[in-house]
Write a protein that holds these residues in place. Sequence first.
Motif, PDB file in Angstrom:
ATOM      1  N   PHE A 218       0.882  -1.367   0.098  1.00  0.00           N
ATOM      2  CA  PHE A 218      -0.061  -0.036   0.061  1.00  0.00           C
ATOM      3  C   PHE A 218       0.686   1.258   0.208  1.00  0.00           C
ATOM      4  O   PHE A 218       1.571   1.462   0.851  1.00  0.00           O
ATOM      5  N   HIS A 219       0.747   2.156  -1.037  1.00  0.00           N
ATOM      6  CA  HIS A 219       1.582   3.403  -1.220  1.00  0.00           C
ATOM      7  C   HIS A 219       0.758   4.484  -1.019  1.00  0.00           C
ATOM      8  O   HIS A 219      -0.219   4.605  -1.126  1.00  0.00           O
ATOM      9  N   HIS A 220       1.532   5.446  -0.318  1.00  0.00           N
ATOM     10  CA  HIS A 220       0.969   6.813  -0.094  1.00  0.00           C
ATOM     11  C   HIS A 220       1.927   7.897  -0.010  1.00  0.00           C
ATOM     12  O   HIS A 220       3.241   7.578   0.331  1.00  0.00           O
ATOM     13  N   LEU A 221       1.423   8.738  -0.403  1.00  0.00           N
ATOM     14  CA  LEU A 221       2.570   9.992  -0.556  1.00  0.00           C
ATOM     15  C   LEU A 221       1.720  11.364  -0.302  1.00  0.00           C
ATOM     16  O   LEU A 221       0.668  11.474  -0.790  1.00  0.00           O
ATOM     17  N   LYS A 222       2.112  12.159   0.468  1.00  0.00           N
ATOM     18  CA  LYS A 222       1.481  13.505   0.772  1.00  0.00           C
ATOM     19  C   LYS A 222       2.056  14.518  -0.105  1.00  0.00           C
ATOM     20  O   LYS A 222       3.543  14.820  -0.116  1.00  0.00           O
ATOM     21  N   VAL A 223       1.367  15.392  -0.972  1.00  0.00           N
ATOM     22  CA  VAL A 223       1.841  16.340  -1.753  1.00  0.00           C
ATOM     23  C   VAL A 223       1.100  17.592  -1.629  1.00  0.00           C
ATOM     24  O   VAL A 223      -0.109  17.710  -1.487  1.00  0.00           O
ATOM     25  N   VAL A 224       1.797  18.690  -1.631  1.00  0.00           N
ATOM     26  CA  VAL A 224       1.251  20.167  -1.392  1.00  0.00           C
ATOM     27  C   VAL A 224       0.815  20.617  -2.890  1.00  0.00           C
ATOM     28  O   VAL A 224       1.656  20.652  -3.726  1.00  0.00           O
ATOM     29  N   PHE A 225      -0.347  20.969  -3.142  1.00  0.00           N
ATOM     30  CA  PHE A 225      -0.865  21.645  -4.246  1.00  0.00           C
ATOM     31  C   PHE A 225      -1.189  23.136  -3.806  1.00  0.00           C
ATOM     32  O   PHE A 225      -1.799  23.584  -2.814  1.00  0.00           O
ATOM     33  N   HIS A 226      -0.198  23.952  -4.319  1.00  0.00           N
ATOM     34  CA  HIS A 226      -0.173  25.281  -3.834  1.00  0.00           C
ATOM     35  C   HIS A 226      -0.262  26.235  -5.067  1.00  0.00           C
ATOM     36  O   HIS A 226       0.160  26.210  -6.166  1.00  0.00           O
ATOM     37  N   ILE A 227      -1.370  27.196  -4.908  1.00  0.00           N
ATOM     38  CA  ILE A 227      -1.612  28.146  -5.938  1.00  0.00           C
ATOM     39  C   ILE A 227      -1.129  29.581  -5.300  1.00  0.00           C
ATOM     40  O   ILE A 227      -1.613  29.840  -4.070  1.00  0.00           O
ATOM     41  N   SER A 228      -0.288  30.098  -6.089  1.00  0.00           N
ATOM     42  CA  SER A 228       0.391  31.318  -5.837  1.00  0.00           C
ATOM     43  C   SER A 228      -0.614  32.157  -5.324  1.00  0.00           C
ATOM     44  O   SER A 228      -1.685  32.724  -5.961  1.00  0.00           O
ATOM     45  N   HIS A 229      -0.412  32.914  -4.143  1.00  0.00           N
ATOM     46  CA  HIS A 229      -1.362  34.061  -3.461  1.00  0.00           C
ATOM     47  C   HIS A 229      -2.873  33.350  -3.340  1.00  0.00           C
ATOM     48  O   HIS A 229      -3.787  34.058  -3.246  1.00  0.00           O
ATOM     49  N   GLY A 230      -2.910  32.022  -3.384  1.00  0.00           N
ATOM     50  CA  GLY A 230      -4.463  31.444  -3.121  1.00  0.00           C
ATOM     51  C   GLY A 230      -4.431  30.358  -2.148  1.00  0.00           C
ATOM     52  O   GLY A 230      -3.470  30.233  -1.439  1.00  0.00           O
ATOM     53  N   LYS A 231      -5.157  29.345  -2.634  1.00  0.00           N
ATOM     54  CA  LYS A 231      -5.268  27.942  -1.766  1.00  0.00           C
ATOM     55  C   LYS A 231      -4.034  27.250  -1.499  1.00  0.00           C
ATOM     56  O   LYS A 231      -3.659  26.638  -2.550  1.00  0.00           O
ATOM     57  N   PRO A 232      -3.399  26.796  -0.487  1.00  0.00           N
ATOM     58  CA  PRO A 232      -2.603  25.542  -0.375  1.00  0.00           C
ATOM     59  C   PRO A 232      -3.365  24.462   0.326  1.00  0.00           C
ATOM     60  O   PRO A 232      -3.948  24.526   1.086  1.00  0.00           O
ATOM     61  N   LEU A 233      -3.253  23.324  -0.438  1.00  0.00           N
ATOM     62  CA  LEU A 233      -3.757  22.056   0.100  1.00  0.00           C
ATOM     63  C   LEU A 233      -2.808  20.876   0.216  1.00  0.00           C
ATOM     64  O   LEU A 233      -1.679  20.980  -0.588  1.00  0.00           O
ATOM     65  N   ILE A 234      -3.240  19.841   0.816  1.00  0.00           N
ATOM     66  CA  ILE A 234      -2.539  18.721   0.949  1.00  0.00           C
ATOM     67  C   ILE A 234      -3.211  17.633   0.246  1.00  0.00           C
ATOM     68  O   ILE A 234      -4.294  17.325   0.487  1.00  0.00           O
ATOM     69  N   LEU A 235      -2.669  17.140  -0.616  1.00  0.00           N
ATOM     70  CA  LEU A 235      -3.317  15.988  -1.493  1.00  0.00           C
ATOM     71  C   LEU A 235      -2.282  14.603  -1.100  1.00  0.00           C
ATOM     72  O   LEU A 235      -1.226  14.527  -1.098  1.00  0.00           O
ATOM     73  N   HIS A 236      -3.340  13.804  -0.499  1.00  0.00           N
ATOM     74  CA  HIS A 236      -2.798  12.572  -0.056  1.00  0.00           C
ATOM     75  C   HIS A 236      -2.879  11.434  -1.143  1.00  0.00           C
ATOM     76  O   HIS A 236      -4.044  10.694  -1.518  1.00  0.00           O
ATOM     77  N   PHE A 237      -1.844  11.322  -2.112  1.00  0.00           N
ATOM     78  CA  PHE A 237      -1.904  10.166  -3.069  1.00  0.00           C
ATOM     79  C   PHE A 237      -1.873   8.852  -2.427  1.00  0.00           C
ATOM     80  O   PHE A 237      -1.119   8.491  -1.398  1.00  0.00           O
ATOM     81  N   LYS A 238      -2.670   7.955  -2.816  1.00  0.00           N
ATOM     82  CA  LYS A 238      -2.989   6.726  -2.463  1.00  0.00           C
ATOM     83  C   LYS A 238      -3.003   5.504  -3.522  1.00  0.00           C
ATOM     84  O   LYS A 238      -3.430   5.861  -4.804  1.00  0.00           O
ATOM     85  N   GLY A 239      -2.324   4.533  -3.292  1.00  0.00           N
ATOM     86  CA  GLY A 239      -2.482   3.373  -4.426  1.00  0.00           C
ATOM     87  C   GLY A 239      -2.288   2.056  -3.895  1.00  0.00           C
ATOM     88  O   GLY A 239      -1.203   2.040  -3.006  1.00  0.00           O
ATOM     89  N   GLU A 240      -2.718   0.923  -4.116  1.00  0.00           N
ATOM     90  CA  GLU A 240      -2.268  -0.206  -3.550  1.00  0.00           C
ATOM     91  C   GLU A 240      -2.131  -1.363  -4.620  1.00  0.00           C
ATOM     92  O   GLU A 240      -3.192  -1.562  -5.514  1.00  0.00           O
ATOM     93  N   THR A 241      -1.057  -2.222  -4.491  1.00  0.00           N
ATOM     94  CA  THR A 241      -0.831  -3.028  -5.560  1.00  0.00           C
ATOM     95  C   THR A 241      -1.117  -4.424  -4.797  1.00  0.00           C
ATOM     96  O   THR A 241      -0.415  -4.805  -3.850  1.00  0.00           O
ATOM     97  N   LEU A 242      -1.812  -5.131  -5.443  1.00  0.00           N
ATOM     98  CA  LEU A 242      -2.479  -6.490  -4.794  1.00  0.00           C
ATOM     99  C   LEU A 242      -1.722  -7.553  -5.162  1.00  0.00           C
ATOM    100  O   LEU A 242      -1.117  -7.779  -6.085  1.00  0.00           O
ATOM    101  N   SER A 243      -1.471  -8.627  -4.304  1.00  0.00           N
ATOM    102  CA  SER A 243      -1.085  -9.854  -4.480  1.00  0.00           C
ATOM    103  C   SER A 243      -2.233 -10.801  -5.434  1.00  0.00           C
ATOM    104  O   SER A 243      -3.007 -10.058  -5.693  1.00  0.00           O
ATOM    105  N   ARG A 244      -1.452 -11.769  -5.876  1.00  0.00           N
ATOM    106  CA  ARG A 244      -2.300 -12.339  -6.894  1.00  0.00           C
ATOM    107  C   ARG A 244      -3.594 -13.022  -6.286  1.00  0.00           C
ATOM    108  O   ARG A 244      -3.653 -14.345  -6.164  1.00  0.00           O
ATOM    109  N   ARG A 245      -4.518 -12.307  -5.601  1.00  0.00           N
ATOM    110  CA  ARG A 245      -5.650 -12.918  -4.957  1.00  0.00           C
ATOM    111  C   ARG A 245      -6.831 -11.980  -5.369  1.00  0.00           C
ATOM    112  O   ARG A 245      -6.699 -10.955  -6.131  1.00  0.00           O
ATOM    113  N   ALA A 246      -7.974 -12.372  -4.846  1.00  0.00           N
ATOM    114  CA  ALA A 246      -9.380 -11.646  -5.347  1.00  0.00           C
ATOM    115  C   ALA A 246      -9.234 -10.459  -4.364  1.00  0.00           C
ATOM    116  O   ALA A 246      -8.907 -10.120  -3.353  1.00  0.00           O
TER     117      ALA A 246
END
Length: 586
Positions: A218-246
């Motif tokens: 399970f992979h995750h990474l926090k990224v700052v999305f910043h608009i100059s003189h505007g809104k700064p936000l945190i984007l939490h990227f998530k993704g999971e690579t599954l084993s060979r199961r259902a």
Amino acid sequence: PALSKKKVKISFKPSLRFDYNIKLICNAREKPVDDLMATIKQNAYLSEKYSINIVAKGDFPLLRFADIRNDQLSVSNLWEKFQLTTLNKELLTELKKEEADFNSKRTSQSVQDLQRNLKVFSWDFGKVPMSKVARQEKVTLTVRNVGGVDAEWVFKLPNDSEIELEPWADPGEPTPEQAFEQHIIDNSIFMIEPRTGSLKPGEQTDVNVYYVSKEVDFHHLKVVFHISHGKPLILHFKGETLSRRAHLRLCKDEFHIPPVPIGLEYSVTYPIEIKNLGITKLKYKVDLENVEKLNQENYNFRIFDVENPDGVLMPNEVQYLYTVFRPLEAKDYHISMPIKVSDIEGVVQNISLKLNGVGYQAEENKPSEVQFYEDLPKCRAHCDNDELQAAFSIEEIDFDEVDPDSSSKKRMVILYNMSQTQKLSFEFFKTGLLCTDNINLMPISGELEPNSHKNIKMVLKAAQLPTIFDGEIMCRIEYEDQGNRGDAGTINETHTGTKSVATHASEKKFLFIRLKKRSCLQKYVKSNSHDSAKDPVKPSMFLNNLFVDAMDDVFWDTEDTDKLFEKLEQEPTGTFQLLDEQDPPT
């Protein structure tokens, strides 16, 4: 001096998001003669010579995510997983103090420190089965400048210099979280292209974000999305690579069935999409213990139920859970149903399906409906050369309230092939979304020459039983160099024993059309015209529901009824003669 001019520089630095209208007055005086200076004050000679109106607008840069695309997943699925409805609402709000402080000066805070003050939104790439070759999941987002000023934006990763510690500072040993983030960055598991950009008012551009499945985790990474003189936000990227199961996927964590009137003759069927994301067959089983408990607490009335509580899904197959709802009283109902998922190796998942329903008595007291899809784009924002060169004229079809005794509902969409050189073939897949309703697509499959279009007609004929659905039908798109088109299928299918076509993400590309339909539920309300105030002895609608439901249980749950049906099937003539000769039961 006379017959001369002087430039006056006017600067505007608003402190509020506001429309300003200011009148600027120029006061001047003529130079008086020397002998009058001793007796007359100079201000007495000031007079208004000229005035101008200055109109200005104070604003901060405003961006909005107008579209999101992937050639395997639907817009609605991605919109939900990337939380774009709530994110867009946040981007349009006024800057908070901590956000303004963040914009006013450089910071040496880490992403972990910023998270305490900035809002966090999840960008979930979903779950991807592991394969021998690393798979790249690409999602394209369209960013639009909806404000009145230029907007510059940037995505900042944790290792960007703008949010690193100063060079003289000793970073010390990285924490396990920091080491994991660095591992993700070094291996390019998450990528963003482009990382920065600038948009003038009304302009838009595409941003591609990638999740590359290289390892089971399970992979995750926090990224700052910043608009100059505007809104700064945190984007939490998530993704999971599954084993060979259902792995079973629900498109939402919680579902809100639209309001249903009390006193219905039949329960309302509400389908919920489920999909096997794994590469092996799975079995699912819905635990109905909480359902039985809730029904018992409501005088053994069948409030909730699931028609197909267990089943089997092949890899990448889509089916539907057919939940039924029939409120007894005008109130809110809530239920949580555990689902056990297993494959050949045993139990692989334990998830929960949350259902909410509400009953109402009079049409004027009908509660507001919680929208299943909110703020989604009605059609594709635009099409780049490196993307799928096919699109529908509109991607959302609402059939409104449908009366089964009335004529069919008709709609039409246009399928465009925007490629200048390639011919495409298309095919709509069958679906269990429609429950017992029937929809005809004309044509259901076909071919399109380069730079051409085709009208797709839709005719919906509602079944007699009431249904409510919000979902999607899928259309496979293949260009002439991608292989031969398969045999055309049919989209007309009842939900009994539904088996939907499995799709293989690595081979084909897809378009989706969202469908929405509501049965005319007032038609199914049992007549109850007596005046309870004048005749309180007569049963109310509440008791009438209980009585009818109890009679149904008596009729359908007895062994004698089963034996009677068997005898009718084997010896119909003799059975009817026997019934005629016997006295009626007491």
